[in-house]
Structure formats: structure tokens, C-alpha cells
Design a protein around this motif. Structure first.
Motif, PDB file in Angstrom:
ATOM      1  N   GLY A 145       6.650  -1.549  -0.440  1.00 57.93           N
ATOM      2  CA  GLY A 145       6.054   0.342   0.472  1.00 57.93           C
ATOM      3  C   GLY A 145       5.590   0.277   1.958  1.00 57.93           C
ATOM      4  O   GLY A 145       6.140   0.667   2.911  1.00 57.93           O
ATOM      5  N   VAL A 146       5.462  -0.673   2.405  1.00 56.25           N
ATOM      6  CA  VAL A 146       4.507  -1.416   3.712  1.00 56.25           C
ATOM      7  C   VAL A 146       6.056  -2.282   4.973  1.00 56.25           C
ATOM      8  O   VAL A 146       5.702  -2.596   5.204  1.00 56.25           O
TER       9      VAL A 146
ATOM     10  N   SER B 189       3.155  -2.089  -9.870  1.00 55.93           N
ATOM     11  CA  SER B 189       3.332  -1.478  -8.912  1.00 55.93           C
ATOM     12  C   SER B 189       2.690  -1.855  -7.245  1.00 55.93           C
ATOM     13  O   SER B 189       2.157  -1.777  -6.340  1.00 55.93           O
TER      14      SER B 189
ATOM     15  N   TRP C 153      -2.198  -5.145   6.048  1.00 60.14           N
ATOM     16  CA  TRP C 153      -1.890  -6.309   5.066  1.00 60.14           C
ATOM     17  C   TRP C 153      -0.132  -6.207   6.207  1.00 60.14           C
ATOM     18  O   TRP C 153       1.032  -6.923   7.218  1.00 60.14           O
ATOM     19  N   GLY C 154       0.127  -4.580   6.113  1.00 56.01           N
ATOM     20  CA  GLY C 154       1.994  -4.634   6.529  1.00 56.01           C
ATOM     21  C   GLY C 154       1.607  -4.947   7.754  1.00 56.01           C
ATOM     22  O   GLY C 154       2.459  -5.183   8.470  1.00 56.01           O
TER      23      GLY C 154
ATOM     24  N   ASN D  37      -2.316   2.162  -5.681  1.00 56.66           N
ATOM     25  CA  ASN D  37      -1.952   1.029  -6.154  1.00 56.66           C
ATOM     26  C   ASN D  37      -2.537   0.149  -5.415  1.00 56.66           C
ATOM     27  O   ASN D  37      -1.596  -0.251  -3.673  1.00 56.66           O
TER      28      ASN D  37
ATOM     29  N   PHE E 217       2.289   6.827  -3.666  1.00 54.25           N
ATOM     30  CA  PHE E 217       3.073   6.204  -5.306  1.00 54.25           C
ATOM     31  C   PHE E 217       2.228   7.462  -6.068  1.00 54.25           C
ATOM     32  O   PHE E 217       1.140   7.701  -5.611  1.00 54.25           O
TER      33      PHE E 217
ATOM     34  N   MET F 176      13.711   2.644  -1.854  1.00 51.80           N
ATOM     35  CA  MET F 176      12.703   2.091  -3.485  1.00 51.80           C
ATOM     36  C   MET F 176      13.669   1.724  -4.958  1.00 51.80           C
ATOM     37  O   MET F 176      12.871   1.733  -5.675  1.00 51.80           O
TER      38      MET F 176
ATOM     39  N   ARG G 185      -3.165   3.842   4.143  1.00 47.99           N
ATOM     40  CA  ARG G 185      -1.955   1.933   4.666  1.00 47.99           C
ATOM     41  C   ARG G 185      -0.503   2.837   4.831  1.00 47.99           C
ATOM     42  O   ARG G 185      -0.319   1.232   5.834  1.00 47.99           O
TER      43      ARG G 185
ATOM     44  N   GLU H  22      -1.730 -13.672  -7.615  1.00 52.68           N
ATOM     45  CA  GLU H  22      -1.884 -13.034  -8.814  1.00 52.68           C
ATOM     46  C   GLU H  22      -2.061 -13.725  -9.614  1.00 52.68           C
ATOM     47  O   GLU H  22      -2.544 -13.712 -10.726  1.00 52.68           O
TER      48      GLU H  22
ATOM     49  N   GLY I 236       7.526   5.409   5.269  1.00 53.77           N
ATOM     50  CA  GLY I 236       6.125   5.015   4.181  1.00 53.77           C
ATOM     51  C   GLY I 236       6.573   6.221   2.822  1.00 53.77           C
ATOM     52  O   GLY I 236       6.779   6.653   2.890  1.00 53.77           O
ATOM     53  N   MET I 237       5.502   5.243   1.909  1.00 51.28           N
ATOM     54  CA  MET I 237       5.660   6.236   0.531  1.00 51.28           C
ATOM     55  C   MET I 237       4.506   5.806  -0.146  1.00 51.28           C
ATOM     56  O   MET I 237       3.411   4.855   0.467  1.00 51.28           O
TER      57      MET I 237
ATOM     58  N   PHE J  69      -3.475  -2.804  -3.098  1.00 52.03           N
ATOM     59  CA  PHE J  69      -3.751  -4.551  -3.289  1.00 52.03           C
ATOM     60  C   PHE J  69      -4.978  -4.467  -3.742  1.00 52.03           C
ATOM     61  O   PHE J  69      -5.929  -3.787  -3.352  1.00 52.03           O
ATOM     62  N   PRO J  70      -5.165  -5.792  -4.862  1.00 50.59           N
ATOM     63  CA  PRO J  70      -6.945  -6.394  -5.189  1.00 50.59           C
ATOM     64  C   PRO J  70      -7.287  -7.157  -3.832  1.00 50.59           C
ATOM     65  O   PRO J  70      -6.771  -8.402  -4.653  1.00 50.59           O
ATOM     66  N   LYS J  71      -7.187  -6.324  -2.995  1.00 51.75           N
ATOM     67  CA  LYS J  71      -8.078  -7.227  -2.125  1.00 51.75           C
ATOM     68  C   LYS J  71      -8.602  -5.799  -1.243  1.00 51.75           C
ATOM     69  O   LYS J  71      -9.211  -5.360  -1.937  1.00 51.75           O
TER      70      LYS J  71
END
Lengths: 256, 311, 284
Positions: free
Chosen positions: C171-172, C164, A113-114, A101, A97, A59, A165, C187, A94-95, A103-105
Motif C-alpha cells: 500500500g505504500v 495484512s 519505511w515507505g 495494520n 485498510f 491492490m 503512514r 516475521e 495511498g490506502m 508493521f510490527p516495528k
């Protein structure tokens, strides 16, 4: 001498140094991480523990001028080798944080999604979402509103969603960067419980500035100071019989 | 490192099907490179086009005549190619417009950033920006049909085409450029600076004039230069209102010609390529381009200086 | 504690008030003059007739169609190019001198006078590439003119997307393209759209570059093909204003009402998009 066993580290760093331009983030760090163990990285803020954690699944690639020397081996493969696709790597490491955080979904889309990008079978996804949310101890709270926005969840719920996630990708290592620092004590204790159950299946590395938390959740502890690894070992031993004077000073609250 | 191999293996290698290396990934990146190169090619294109015709032009006309000649009569005999009258006309409009737009623009910017809060500020700022959204040909129409006739009531010797009304409408047009860039600079002055001044018992107008304005000075200078550069590059309003008689004079009541309106005048006629008249629009274009480019670079230097300090 | 009366305080404040009132006053006068002169001539015939030497019969039909052609084709070229450049600069370009050079270049392009773009279009599209005085030449010239506006709006909108979200997606195990396509672009979309609408409204109002490439001002036919010659509203207006007869000035004001109707409603749309965007950001 520890007896030679058949247990190989899942992940290890060998003399890893991370620099930002001329500034040293961490220097010469060698640690091994094992299956079914929680390793806590502790130390005062600015000691480089988060920098180190982010270098374990690349990252740090997104930070300009970052320079890495030494090795990070994941199941024997050097992850900084030019032949490695960092996106594939992050599917296995995986991570979670520091700040939640999502997603705005929707909640569903956050987890789906992943796996969709990784071409998991479509038919498998609803079950995968339920399993991940159950493992993250969030299923009962959100099962009736999977298709509402994840931003409507509380901070603690959002962080568990982020854990769900991450584990939906079926990683083998889970990196957690101060996952409770933005949460209240109740949410924190739920996540700590969760870490205990997750460690059965994953190699977990957690960065924390909270020594009690490290003592509660980890099997192995590594103490960082000024970009260097002071000492690492069984958590019990570090907390009761530290070998180094700096560790003792930190644990007894003389600084930090 | 012996004995460290893990029995479990993971496919991590880059390949044509791995996410960061797939075909779609590479096509995507390739498209972005191509798109970005368009803006670079545009600049090169402008420079090459202007220079290549200008070189041809200067084979016939000497630098000295071009830069020091006081007559510009390329379309009538005897032909003269001294750019000073066009530069003079351009500066007359540019300076005149700035005389209107700078005080109005900076006063409204300071007022909006220091005295007005919340949604009223947003509404007023957006409304002022409408002035910049009005097509320039509309300003030209207003100059001819409204501003000049009104002015003639007070100034009887004002010609039908004149630099004054062109400068007035161009000034109104660039108010939003100056006020919006200045306002951004004033708003970027750190709160602590204002708080410190208020803490010492400063009043609003004192804080505005002695703290905010000096702190944002280089941002303000940048806004003025940007506004000026827009004014000298303005075409349609000036073409319609200021006339087409190049004059080396600073009398705003007369008809003049700017560089932009000369370019339009030539291209309205059917001038064949390769002639000296055709080439002259490229030379005038090059002069205009150089003037605005230098202005813009200076403005950027000032605004970078401001940003380095506060952002 | 009572505040002492201060002449200076009032002076500074009312200078500001006066400046704002002056600007708003200009806007009101401008719109009033145009509407008073323009509304009477705004009949249906005016919209459906071709231009004519006789003011009573003249209309803006071909100019309206030409404006529409230019708008659509300019959008077609400039939006993808501008948005892609913005994405490259914000998401992929390494922070080095090349990137800084490109950024300075774009800032300068946005300050190049429109008439210079006209010279470029004349030399490259009309003559060198042989597209002649066509809609294609006009739209390409206009696209280059508004490209910097779209690029700058795109980079600003993308910069406002929180880091973020990108980190979560990386990250995924997402690839850069997936992160941009599924997270950053959606966005940033309201901000990008605001910039695009403003840029296109500029393209509709501009006339100098089109005059340079020789868009005809007397077009008594409807263009059917990108290589047809054309006129647009703003050129039609220029043409009418530059005639001495009052009757043509009246036609010009009616055409201006139509042109302003289009560009101002685009401006309002852009402002609406922007405030909605700001509110959503603030509400997170």
C-alpha cells in the motif's frame, strides 16, 4: 446540464468490471473522483464496494484469478496498462485498510519505511514524520515514544498511524476501506474529523457501511448494490432525493 | 474521453529504476527461479541416474530373473540376481516396525489430542519427537549391544544378527512420524463435531473412538503409510542389526538383508564402476525408490482427502 | 449426577497413557544405556586423538573436525537454496499446475530414503563431476537431502505471516522484493530458523549417504580443504559398532554421547525457537 468547468477528475473509472474467475465482483462502473472532495461508496455488504475500491490502486493484483475490463484513469493514465509500475502507482494512491495494520516495528519506522524505499531525502524524514503524525492528529499522543512498538498503541491510534503512514508518501489520492469499522465511537469521530481536514489536500474515496458516516463526511455518494452502481451524486441529493427506488429502500432501512 | 487529461502528471511508467522493474528486483526473482529449479533437477537427477544404470543392468539380467528369482548372491559365484529375498527382508522389517509403531503411535496421538491440554501436550509432543531426532546409527548400536542380548535371554535361538531387533528399533524410531501426523489429523477435526457428540451426552472415550478417530481416518492412514515408507527406507540401524544374508524367509529370528543394507554393503567394498555388482546397487535403489515413492503418493492422496474435508 | 463407572472409558484412556509411557520409556532406556556405557570413556584424549587400531588410543578428533566441515558447508548450500525456494513458492509462484507439481515433488523428495541420495551423490558428485570422495561431495549430497525439510519449514513460516502486513507494505508502494525482504522474512525468521536447525541436526546424524559416497572411516589426518577426504562422527560410530570387539563398542558409545550431545542440543534449540515463535504469534 452542469456548467462546463475547468475541473477535471483526478481519478475515474470507465465501465470497470472486476471478475474473480467466473464470479462478478463489480460490473460496468463509471465514476469520477475530484480533487478536494470526499466520495463515499455505500451499499450492503457484499455489494462490491471494497472490490471496486481496491481496483483503484491495483491492490486486487494479489487476488488470484482476478480479471479486469474497462478503464481506470489516474490523471489521464490507464493504470492497468502494462507499462505502469503498480508500486509507483501506489505511492500516489495511498490506502488505509479496514483493520489497523501497522508493521510490527516502531512508530517511527512505520512511517519512515515507505518514504525510505521511495528514496525521499534522509534529512527530510524526521520532519516528514512529525508532519504526517500532526496531520493524522496523533503527534501529541506519540511524540515521546516514537521509537516504541506501534503494536502498543490502541486500535484508534493504530488506525491514525496507518493514515499517517499513508499520507507520509505525499499521495494525491487516499483510499479508505471502512477505516472505522474496527473502532469505538470516540476513535471513529476523531477519524471522521480528520477526513474533513485531509480533504483539503487529497482526493479521498471512502468505503463505509455506515450511512450516517457517509452523510457526515462525504461530498459525493455512490450507492452500490449487487455489484452494480445504482446511482451517484451530491451526498445531500442522494440522502434527501434519491432517484432510484433501491437507494431509497436502502437509506430507509428496508434492507441492508 | 476528450478533456479528461489532468494538468498534473505523474511518473508511473516501468523503467530500470522503477521499484517493480529495477535490476535488483530482477536479480532477486532470477535467484528464486534458479533455487527452485534445484529441487526439480534433483528429482530428475535421481530418476536419470537410477534408470540409466538399471538399463545397463537389464541388458545382462532378464526382468524375469530379477523379479522372480529367489536367490540374491551378486557377490559370490554362482551369481544370482533375484530381488525377492531383499524385498522379503525389507518387508519383514517394515511390517514388524509398523506392528510396534502403529498401535503406540496412534494411541499416544489420540491421547495427546483428546485427553491432554495446553503446555503438557506441547511438552509431551516435543519429547516424543526427540525419538525421531536421534541418529539412526545410534539405534543400530542399541539393537546390537542392548536389544539383541536382552532378547536372547528369552529367545535362545535368536541369531546375533536378526530381523526382530532391527524391526523393534526401527519401530521405536518411526513412532514420532505416526503419532505426530495422526495427532495433527485428530486436532484438525472440527470442534463442532466434538461438541455435537458431547451435546448428545457422549463421554470422552466415546467421542474419541466414535467421532474423532473415524473423522480423521484418512489422516491416520496417511501417517501409517508414511511411517512404513520411512521404515523400509531406513538404512543404518538395519545394516548394523539385521545382518547381510539375503533370505526368502519370514522368520524374524534369523539374519536377513534389506535393500538398503545391500546397497551399503556393496558401497563399503571398493566395487569398480561399470561392473554388474556396481550396477546392481542402482537397480536395488530404483526398486526401493519406486516403493517409497508409491507409498508417499498414496499417503499424500489420503492426507489431501482429509484436508479437503476439514481444512 | 454421578458418572457411571465404565471399564471401556478407563481402557481407552490407559491405552493412551501406556503408549505415551512406552515411548518415553524407550527414550529414557535408550539414553541411560548410552550414557552408562559411554560416559566412562569420555576423556579429553578421546576428543583430541585420531582413530587407531588400538582401542585405548583411539579418539574422534578427525571425525569431529569432519562433522564440523560437513555441517558448515551443508548449511552454506542448503539454507540459501531452501529459503529461496520457499519464498518463491509462497510469494511469487502463481497458483497453477507448475506450482502444484513442484510442491508434490518436494513432498516426495522429503520421503526419498537417504541411501538413494547417497546413490545420486555417488553417481553425480563423486564420479560425473569428479569431486571424488571429498567433503564437497558429502556436503552437496547432504544439502540435497535436507533441502526439502528447509523448504517445507520456510513455506510454513511464511504462510503464518499475516496478509495484512504485506498489504500495508504494498500500500505504500513497495516492490515485491521489498515486501519480502523487509517484512515477510523478518516475521518468518523464527520459524525458518527452527526448520534449519532441525534439518542441520538431521545432516549431522545421517551416515548412509556419506558411506555411499565413500567417506573414509579411517582418517588419521585433519581435512584442510573442501576437496580433502574426510570422516564424520556417525561413520566413525558405524565403523566401531560393526567390529566384534567389546572395546570398540565402548568407544562407539562414547562417540554416541558426543553425537547425541550435539544433535539433541540442536533439537532443544529448535523446540525453544518454535515455542517462542508460537507464543509471540498467540500474543499479538
Amino acid at each position: 446540464m452542469l456548467p462546463v468547468t475547468n475541473v477535471f477528475p483526478k481519478l475515474l473509472t470507465d465501465k470497470l468490471t472486476v471478475k474473480y474467475g467466473e464470479k462478478v465482483g463489480v460490473e460496468n462502473i463509471s465514476i469520477k473522483f475530484f480533487d478536494s472532495k470526499v466520495t463515499a461508496l455505500i451499499g450492503p455488504s457484499g455489494c462490491g464496494k471494497s472490490t471496486y475500491l481496491r481496483s483503484l490502486n491495483r491492490m486486487n493484483d494479489f487476488i488470484p484469478n482476478v480479471k479486469i475490463t474497462g478503464k481506470v484513469l489516474f490523471s489521464g493514465q490507464d493504470i492497468y496498462d502494462s507499462s505502469i509500475d503498480p508500486a509507483l502507482l501506489r505511492r500516489h494512491i495511498g490506502m488505509v485498510f479496514q483493520k489497523p495494520n501497522p508493521f510490527p516495528k516502531t512508530i517511527f519506522e512505520n512511517i519512515a519505511w515507505g518514504p525510505k524505499r521511495a528514496k525521499f531525502a534522509k534529512t527530510e524524514i524526521p520532519q516528514l514524520i512529525e508532519d504526517s503524525l500532526r496531520q493524522a492528529a496523533l503527534w501529541d499522543e506519540v511524540k515521546d515514544r516514537l521509537h516504541t512498538s506501534a503494536l502498543g498503541l490502541s486500535g484508534g491510534q493504530q488506525q491514525r498511524l496507518c493514515i499517517a503512514r499513508a499520507i507520509a508518501m505525499r499521495p494525491s489520492v487516499l483510499l479508505m476501506d471502512e477505516p472505522c469499522s474496527a473502532l469505538d465511537p470516540i476513535a471513529t469521530s476523531r477519524i471522521e474529523d480528520l477526513i474533513q481536514t485531509l480533504k483539503e489536500k487529497y482526493t479521498i474515496v471512502i468505503v463505509t457501511h455506515n450511512m450516517q458516516q457517509a452523510a457526515r463526511v462525504s461530498d459525493i455518494t455512490a450507492f452500490f448494490l449487487n455489484g452494480k452502481l445504482v446511482e451517484s451524486g451530491e451526498t445531500k441529493q442522494i440522502f434527501t432525493l434519491p432517484k432510484e427506488i433501491e437507494t431509497e429502500n436502502y437509506l430507509t432501512g428496508k434492507f441492508g | 474521453m476528450k478533456g479528461l487529461e489532468n494538468t498534473q502528471s505523474f511518473a508511473l511508467k516501468r523503467s530500470l529504476s522503477s521499484p517493480s522493474n529495477s535490476l535488483s528486483e530482477n536479480i532477486f526473482k532470477g535467484l528464486l527461479y534458479v533455487a527452485t529449479s534445484v529441487s526439480v533437477v534433483t528429482t530428475i537427477g535421481i530418476v536419470v541416474v537410477l534408470l540409466s544404470e538399471a538399463i545397463q543392468f537389464f541388458k545382462e539380467i532378464s526382468f524375469v530373473e530379477f523379479f522372480t528369482g529367489t536367490q540374491w548372491t551378486p557377490l559370490i559365484e554362482p551369481k544370482h540376481f533375484g530381488i525377492l529375498p531383499l524385498v522379503c527382508g525389507t518387508l519383514l522389517v517394515g511390517v514388524g516396525a509398523s506392528l510396534i509403531a502403529v498401535p503406540v503411535g496412534v494411541a499416544s496421538a489420540l491421547f495427546l489430542s483428546e485427553y491432554v491440554r495446553g503446555s503438557l501436550r506441547t511438552i509431551l509432543k516435543s519429547t516424543l519427537e526427540v525419538l525421531a531426532g536421534i541418529p539412526t546409527v545410534v539405534y543400530g548400536y542399541l539393537a546390537i549391544t542392548f536389544v539383541t542380548p536382552q532378547l536372547q535371554q528369552f529367545i535362545p535361538n535368536l541369531e546375533v544378527f536378526n530381523a526382530l531387533s532391527a524391526a523393534i528399533v526401527v519401530g521405536i524410531m518411526i513412532i514420532p512420524t505416526i503419532s505426530s501426523v495422526s495427532q495433527d489429523a485428530f486436532e484438525a477435526v472440527p470442534r463442532e463435531l466434538r461438541d455435537a457428540a458431547y451435546g448428545l451426552g457422549g463421554r470422552k472415550h466415546q467421542v474419541a473412538m466414535t467421532v474423532v478417530f473415524p473423522a480423521a481416518l484418512s489422516g491416520f492412514v496417511a501417517s501409517v503409510i508414511l511411517g512404513f515408507s520411512r521404515a523400509i527406507g531406513e538404512t543404518m540401524a538395519v545394516t548394523l542389526a539385521a545382518g547381510s544374508t539375503p533370505k526368502l524367509s519370514f522368520n524374524p529370528l534369523q539374519s536377513i538383508q534389506t535393500m538398503t543394507s545391500y546397497i551399503v554393503q556393496v558401497s563399503l567394498g571398493d566395487t569398480p564402476a561399470g561392473t554388474i555388482e556396481y550396477r546392481s546397487i542402482f537397480v536395488v535403489g530404483l526398486t526401493l525408490f519406486s516403493m517409497t515413492l508409491i507409498s508417499n503418493l498414496i499417503a499424500q492422496w489420503f492426507s489431501r482427502r482429509f484436508q479437503e474435508r476439514y481444512l | 449426577m454421578q458418572r457411571k463407572f465404565s471399564f471401556e472409558a478407563l481402557f481407552v484412556k490407559y491405552c493412551g497413557v501406556a503408549a505415551v509411557v512406552f515411548s518415553l520409556g524407550c527414550l529414557i532406556v535408550l539414553l541411560t544405556v548410552i550414557f552408562i556405557n559411554g560416559i566412562p570413556g569420555l576423556r579429553l584424549d578421546f576428543l583430541t586423538h585420531f582413530p587407531s587400531r588400538f582401542p585405548a588410543q583411539a579418539g574422534i578428533f578427525s571425525a569431529l573436525i569432519g562433522t564440523f566441515w560437513i555441517l558448515v558447508m551443508t548449511a552454506l548450500f542448503s539454507i540459501p537454496l531452501g529459503v529461496m525456494t520457499g519464498i518463491y513458492l509462497e510469494e511469487l509462484a502463481k497458483d497453477n499446475w507448475v506450482k502444484r507439481l513442484i510442491q508434490v515433488n518436494i513432498a516426495n523428495l522429503s520421503g526419498v530414503p537417504s541411501v538413494v541420495y547417497g546413490i545420486l551423490g555417488l553417481a553425480v558428485f563423486v564420479r560425473f563431476l569428479g569431486f571424488d570422495r571429498s567433503i564437497l561431495s558429502g556436503a552437496l549430497t547432504m544439502s540435497l537431502l535436507i533441502l526439502p525439510i528447509i523448504i517445507i519449514a520456510t513455506t510454513e513460516a511464511i504462510r503464518a505471516v499475516p496478509l495484512s502486513i504485506r498489504l500495508a507494505a504494498f500500500g505504500v508502494g513497495a516492490s515485491p522484493r521489498q515486501v519480502i525482504w523487509y517484512h515477510v522474512l523478518p516475521e518468518a525468521m523464527p520459524g525458518i530458523l527452527t526448520g534449519v536447525v532441525l534439518a542441520l541436526s538431521r545432516a549431522i546424524g545421517e551416515s548412509a549417504p556419506l558411506i555411499m559416497i565413500g567417506a573414509l572411516s579411517f582418517v588419521a589426518f585433519v581435512p584442510h580443504h573442501p576437496l580433502d577426504s574426510f570422516t564424520v562422527l556417525s561413520i566413525q560410530i558405524f565403523n566401531w559398532v560393526s567390529r566384534p570387539q567389546e572395546a570398540f563398542h565402548a568407544l562407539a558409545s562414547s562417540a554416541i554421547v558426543v553425537l547425541l550431545g550435539i544433535t539433541l542440543s540442536m533439537n532443544v534449540l529448535a523446540i525453544y525457537l518454535r515455542t517462542r515463535f508460537v507464543q509471540r504469534r498467540g500474543g499479538d
